[in-house]
Design a protein around this motif. Structure first.
Motif, PDB file in Angstrom:
ATOM      1  N   GLU A 163       0.831  -1.202   0.000  1.00  0.00           N
ATOM      2  CA  GLU A 163       0.000   0.000   0.000  1.00  0.00           C
ATOM      3  C   GLU A 163       0.872   1.260   0.000  1.00  0.00           C
ATOM      4  OE1 GLU A 163      -3.116  -0.146  -0.561  1.00  0.00           O
ATOM      5  OE2 GLU A 163      -3.125  -2.340  -0.429  1.00  0.00           O
ATOM      6  N   PHE A 164       1.983   1.202   0.703  1.00  0.00           N
ATOM      7  CA  PHE A 164       2.931   2.320   0.735  1.00  0.00           C
ATOM      8  C   PHE A 164       3.462   2.607  -0.667  1.00  0.00           C
ATOM      9  CE2 PHE A 164       7.382   3.762   1.093  1.00  0.00           C
ATOM     10  CZ  PHE A 164       7.219   4.916   1.842  1.00  0.00           C
ATOM     11  N   CYS A 165       3.846   1.531  -1.389  1.00  0.00           N
ATOM     12  CA  CYS A 165       4.385   1.692  -2.740  1.00  0.00           C
ATOM     13  C   CYS A 165       3.300   2.084  -3.739  1.00  0.00           C
ATOM     14  CB  CYS A 165       5.071   0.408  -3.193  1.00  0.00           C
ATOM     15  SG  CYS A 165       6.586   0.046  -2.272  1.00  0.00           S
ATOM     16  N   ASN A 166       2.052   1.704  -3.463  1.00  0.00           N
ATOM     17  CA  ASN A 166       0.945   2.164  -4.304  1.00  0.00           C
ATOM     18  C   ASN A 166       0.815   3.682  -4.256  1.00  0.00           C
ATOM     19  OD1 ASN A 166       0.059  -0.250  -5.381  1.00  0.00           O
ATOM     20  ND2 ASN A 166      -1.465  -0.628  -3.793  1.00  0.00           N
ATOM     21  N   LYS A 167       1.072   4.221  -3.083  1.00  0.00           N
ATOM     22  CA  LYS A 167       0.913   5.663  -2.894  1.00  0.00           C
ATOM     23  C   LYS A 167       2.095   6.455  -3.453  1.00  0.00           C
ATOM     24  CE  LYS A 167      -0.292   9.117   0.580  1.00  0.00           C
ATOM     25  NZ  LYS A 167      -0.713   9.366   1.978  1.00  0.00           N
ATOM     26  N   PHE A 168       3.316   5.927  -3.224  1.00  0.00           N
ATOM     27  CA  PHE A 168       4.496   6.710  -3.592  1.00  0.00           C
ATOM     28  C   PHE A 168       5.238   6.173  -4.816  1.00  0.00           C
ATOM     29  CE2 PHE A 168       3.900   7.499   0.979  1.00  0.00           C
ATOM     30  CZ  PHE A 168       3.838   8.882   0.965  1.00  0.00           C
ATOM     31  N   SER A 169       4.795   5.028  -5.348  1.00  0.00           N
ATOM     32  CA  SER A 169       5.387   4.430  -6.551  1.00  0.00           C
ATOM     33  C   SER A 169       6.899   4.253  -6.384  1.00  0.00           C
ATOM     34  CB  SER A 169       5.056   5.300  -7.766  1.00  0.00           C
ATOM     35  OG  SER A 169       5.422   4.647  -8.948  1.00  0.00           O
ATOM     36  N   SER A 170       7.668   4.556  -7.420  1.00  0.00           N
ATOM     37  CA  SER A 170       9.120   4.331  -7.390  1.00  0.00           C
ATOM     38  C   SER A 170       9.825   5.213  -6.373  1.00  0.00           C
ATOM     39  CB  SER A 170       9.729   4.560  -8.783  1.00  0.00           C
ATOM     40  OG  SER A 170       9.175   3.650  -9.705  1.00  0.00           O
ATOM     41  N   ALA A 171       9.192   6.318  -6.005  1.00  0.00           N
ATOM     42  CA  ALA A 171       9.782   7.204  -4.998  1.00  0.00           C
ATOM     43  C   ALA A 171       9.848   6.528  -3.636  1.00  0.00           C
ATOM     44  CB  ALA A 171       8.971   8.492  -4.904  1.00  0.00           C
ATOM     45  N   SER A 172       9.143   5.400  -3.473  1.00  0.00           N
ATOM     46  CA  SER A 172       9.156   4.657  -2.206  1.00  0.00           C
ATOM     47  C   SER A 172      10.576   4.267  -1.812  1.00  0.00           C
ATOM     48  CB  SER A 172       8.293   3.401  -2.324  1.00  0.00           C
ATOM     49  OG  SER A 172       6.983   3.705  -2.701  1.00  0.00           O
ATOM     50  N   CYS A 173      11.391   3.897  -2.812  1.00  0.00           N
ATOM     51  CA  CYS A 173      12.769   3.469  -2.531  1.00  0.00           C
ATOM     52  C   CYS A 173      13.583   4.617  -1.940  1.00  0.00           C
ATOM     53  CB  CYS A 173      13.432   2.962  -3.814  1.00  0.00           C
ATOM     54  SG  CYS A 173      12.580   1.561  -4.558  1.00  0.00           S
ATOM     55  N   ILE A 174      13.410   5.812  -2.491  1.00  0.00           N
ATOM     56  CA  ILE A 174      14.129   6.982  -1.986  1.00  0.00           C
ATOM     57  C   ILE A 174      13.659   7.321  -0.572  1.00  0.00           C
ATOM     58  CG2 ILE A 174      14.588   9.438  -2.360  1.00  0.00           C
ATOM     59  CD1 ILE A 174      14.104   8.918  -5.365  1.00  0.00           C
ATOM     60  N   ILE A 175      12.343   7.264  -0.367  1.00  0.00           N
ATOM     61  CA  ILE A 175      11.778   7.579   0.953  1.00  0.00           C
ATOM     62  C   ILE A 175      12.283   6.600   2.007  1.00  0.00           C
ATOM     63  CG2 ILE A 175       9.634   7.712   2.294  1.00  0.00           C
ATOM     64  CD1 ILE A 175       8.251   8.583  -0.342  1.00  0.00           C
ATOM     65  N   ILE A 176      12.292   5.315   1.659  1.00  0.00           N
ATOM     66  CA  ILE A 176      12.763   4.295   2.604  1.00  0.00           C
ATOM     67  C   ILE A 176      14.244   4.480   2.915  1.00  0.00           C
ATOM     68  CG2 ILE A 176      13.275   1.823   2.848  1.00  0.00           C
ATOM     69  CD1 ILE A 176      10.389   2.501   3.446  1.00  0.00           C
ATOM     70  N   PHE A 177      15.036   4.803   1.909  1.00  0.00           N
ATOM     71  CA  PHE A 177      16.467   5.017   2.139  1.00  0.00           C
ATOM     72  C   PHE A 177      16.693   6.195   3.086  1.00  0.00           C
ATOM     73  CE2 PHE A 177      20.681   6.745   0.897  1.00  0.00           C
ATOM     74  CZ  PHE A 177      21.447   5.642   1.239  1.00  0.00           C
ATOM     75  N   ILE A 178      15.883   7.236   2.936  1.00  0.00           N
ATOM     76  CA  ILE A 178      15.986   8.390   3.842  1.00  0.00           C
ATOM     77  C   ILE A 178      15.557   7.996   5.253  1.00  0.00           C
ATOM     78  CG2 ILE A 178      15.060  10.690   4.352  1.00  0.00           C
ATOM     79  CD1 ILE A 178      14.832  11.096   1.292  1.00  0.00           C
ATOM     80  N   ILE A 179      14.459   7.245   5.344  1.00  0.00           N
ATOM     81  CA  ILE A 179      13.963   6.799   6.658  1.00  0.00           C
ATOM     82  C   ILE A 179      15.008   5.943   7.370  1.00  0.00           C
ATOM     83  CG2 ILE A 179      12.258   5.301   7.792  1.00  0.00           C
ATOM     84  CD1 ILE A 179      10.223   6.257   5.706  1.00  0.00           C
ATOM     85  N   LEU A 180      15.716   5.122   6.613  1.00  0.00           N
ATOM     86  CA  LEU A 180      16.737   4.258   7.207  1.00  0.00           C
ATOM     87  C   LEU A 180      17.839   5.046   7.921  1.00  0.00           C
ATOM     88  CD1 LEU A 180      17.217   1.490   4.463  1.00  0.00           C
ATOM     89  CD2 LEU A 180      16.352   1.172   6.786  1.00  0.00           C
ATOM     90  N   GLN A 181      18.038   6.297   7.514  1.00  0.00           N
ATOM     91  CA  GLN A 181      19.073   7.116   8.140  1.00  0.00           C
ATOM     92  C   GLN A 181      18.693   7.517   9.568  1.00  0.00           C
ATOM     93  OE1 GLN A 181      21.767   7.322   6.150  1.00  0.00           O
ATOM     94  NE2 GLN A 181      20.479   6.265   4.645  1.00  0.00           N
ATOM     95  N   TYR A 182      17.394   7.433   9.886  1.00  0.00           N
ATOM     96  CA  TYR A 182      16.918   7.985  11.162  1.00  0.00           C
ATOM     97  C   TYR A 182      16.318   6.954  12.114  1.00  0.00           C
ATOM     98  CZ  TYR A 182      17.529  12.347   8.631  1.00  0.00           C
ATOM     99  OH  TYR A 182      18.070  13.386   7.909  1.00  0.00           O
ATOM    100  N   ILE A 183      16.020   5.754  11.608  1.00  0.00           N
ATOM    101  CA  ILE A 183      15.432   4.751  12.498  1.00  0.00           C
ATOM    102  C   ILE A 183      16.526   3.934  13.160  1.00  0.00           C
ATOM    103  CG2 ILE A 183      13.300   4.610  11.168  1.00  0.00           C
ATOM    104  CD1 ILE A 183      14.302   2.024   9.933  1.00  0.00           C
ATOM    105  N   GLY A 184      16.185   3.308  14.259  1.00  0.00           N
ATOM    106  CA  GLY A 184      17.152   2.472  14.976  1.00  0.00           C
ATOM    107  C   GLY A 184      17.404   1.164  14.259  1.00  0.00           C
ATOM    108  N   SER A 185      18.148   0.302  14.903  1.00  0.00           N
ATOM    109  CA  SER A 185      18.532  -0.968  14.281  1.00  0.00           C
ATOM    110  C   SER A 185      17.389  -1.968  14.226  1.00  0.00           C
ATOM    111  CB  SER A 185      19.711  -1.584  15.042  1.00  0.00           C
ATOM    112  OG  SER A 185      19.361  -1.817  16.395  1.00  0.00           O
ATOM    113  N   GLY A 186      16.373  -1.794  15.099  1.00  0.00           N
ATOM    114  CA  GLY A 186      15.252  -2.734  15.103  1.00  0.00           C
ATOM    115  C   GLY A 186      15.689  -4.092  15.635  1.00  0.00           C
ATOM    116  N   ILE A 187      15.091  -5.150  15.087  1.00  0.00           N
ATOM    117  CA  ILE A 187      15.452  -6.512  15.493  1.00  0.00           C
ATOM    118  C   ILE A 187      16.871  -6.796  15.039  1.00  0.00           C
ATOM    119  CG2 ILE A 187      14.852  -8.957  15.373  1.00  0.00           C
ATOM    120  CD1 ILE A 187      12.017  -8.076  14.562  1.00  0.00           C
ATOM    121  N   HIS A 188      17.703  -7.234  15.957  1.00  0.00           N
ATOM    122  CA  HIS A 188      19.094  -7.540  15.618  1.00  0.00           C
ATOM    123  C   HIS A 188      19.365  -9.007  15.894  1.00  0.00           C
ATOM    124  CE1 HIS A 188      23.467  -7.736  15.801  1.00  0.00           C
ATOM    125  NE2 HIS A 188      23.474  -6.640  15.067  1.00  0.00           N
ATOM    126  N   SER A 189      19.708  -9.725  14.835  1.00  0.00           N
ATOM    127  CA  SER A 189      20.005 -11.145  14.967  1.00  0.00           C
ATOM    128  C   SER A 189      21.508 -11.357  15.081  1.00  0.00           C
ATOM    129  CB  SER A 189      19.479 -11.893  13.736  1.00  0.00           C
ATOM    130  OG  SER A 189      20.022 -13.197  13.680  1.00  0.00           O
TER     131      SER A 189
END
Length: 352
Positions: A163-189
């Motif tokens: 649904e996220f990619c439906n809304k933002f199309s190919s720009a989703s990849c850029i948005i996710i890459f930017i978000i990755l700069q600010y979120i924590g590590s999350g689950i760490h195996s």
């Protein structure tokens, strides 16, 4: 469009990379065994093995690509999201449960007492049976089973990402890459690293599935241009993996997630457009069909019987030895599965 055959071929390649990675990435292998690296140096072979870990991103990409297609088909057929997730979860866990039961029983004889692995704790056993041990940091029979926990997380993320990619199309990849700069590590195996490392490759797969195509378009008719494209794709894959190895643990801007995603996308394009020789296709499709079984049980073979696998002391022969034994065991497991009518049994249980 990336077909089921393309997926199996790519899984076959990923499986070959996985086996090579596990056999030769660790310093201990070279310190305890006189490995013949042939015409290469030990450092080069080790770096190739470390780079081969891109197989995890390949599996994540392929899983996300296939699940996204299934999700869109379910939506088109008015199947609700909960029903879609339940069916896909059973499909995901069904082969794992059979493998778990087989190797749990075999462990009493061939490997290590599984009850000792679980420290005689029934909760730890149940966590591993439902493949969530990596999430809770509890013991697992096999270290590589961390991926089954990740695969479940991936599955439940697909509707949201679609649904996220439906809304933002190919720009989703850029948005996710930017978000990755600010979120924590999350689950760490301890075995698979941070789950967020695979997020960009997953989003790339969702975008590709949504658009029903990969990069590169159709194959050009010019032979010379085909050669140039093949060489370019190979150099792009190797270049991304090489730079990824250099950055390693010092990657503070998540550039390795981008490089891994590009490498996987280039590999899928190469497979789809140019790995079309019928003989090579048959081999890779065969390995792809057995990739799930091999992934889930190859660790037991090389971890508990290394003297068999490394007997030749040769890199290529050791690799092929693990592959051959894994394929044979996988074929036997499929025969047992047929004899006990496992798939029918699971279907009846969940229908009930």
């Amino acid at each position: 469009m990336f077909t089921k055959t393309d997926t199996l071929k790519t899984k076959g390649i990923a499986m070959l990379l996985l086996l090579f990675h596990h056999l030769f990435y660790s310093n201990s292998v070279y310190e305890t065994r006189d490995i013949d690296v042939m015409f290469l140096s030990r450092d080069v072979v080790q770096q190739i093995a470390i780079g081969a870990r891109v197989c995890v991103w390949i599996f994540a990409f392929l899983s996300a690509y296939g699940l996204t297609h299934s999700y869109y088909e379910a939506k088109a057929n008015n199947i609700d999201t909960v029903t879609f997730l339940k069916k896909r979860w059973v499909s995901l866990m069904k082969p794992y449960w059979f493998m778990y039961i087989i190797f749990f029983l075999l462990s009493f004889v061939l490997f290590r007492n599984p009850l000792e692995v679980y420290q005689n704790n029934i909760i730890y056993l149940l966590f591993d049976f439902f493949a969530v041990a990596d999430f809770f940091g509890t013991p697992m029979l096999s270290a590589v089973w961390w991926y089954m926990c990740f695969a479940q997380v991936l599955l439940f993320m697909i509707p949201l990402l679609a649904e996220f990619c439906n809304k933002f199309s190919s720009a989703s990849c850029i948005i996710i890459f930017i978000i990755l700069q600010y979120i924590g590590s999350g689950i760490h195996s301890p075995y698979g690293g941070m789950y967020t490392n695979y997020l960009l490759a997953i989003v790339l797969a969702v975008v590709c599935a949504r658009n029903k195509k990969l990069l590169g378009g159709v194959k050009t008719k010019s032979f010379m241009l085909q050669i140039l494209e093949i060489v370019g794709l190979i150099l792009l894959i190797c270049g991304c993996i090489y730079i990824k190895n250099i950055y390693g643990a010092d990657d503070t801007v998540k550039i390795t997630t981008l490089l891994s995603g590009i490498a996987v996308l280039a590999l899928c394009t190469l497979v789809h457009k140019y790995i079309t020789n019928s003989f090579i296709e048959k081999i890779l499709v065969f390995l792809g069909n057995h990739s799930g079984n091999i992934f889930m049980m190859h660790w037991f073979i090389y971890a508990y019987y290394p003297d068999v696998i490394y007997y030749s002391k040769n890199v290529i022969i050791s690799w092929l030895c693990l592959l051959a034994i894994s394929v044979i065991v996988s074929m036997l497991i499929e025969k047992v599965k047929e004899l006990v009518r496992y798939n029918k049994f699971i279907k009846l249980v969940f229908k009930f």
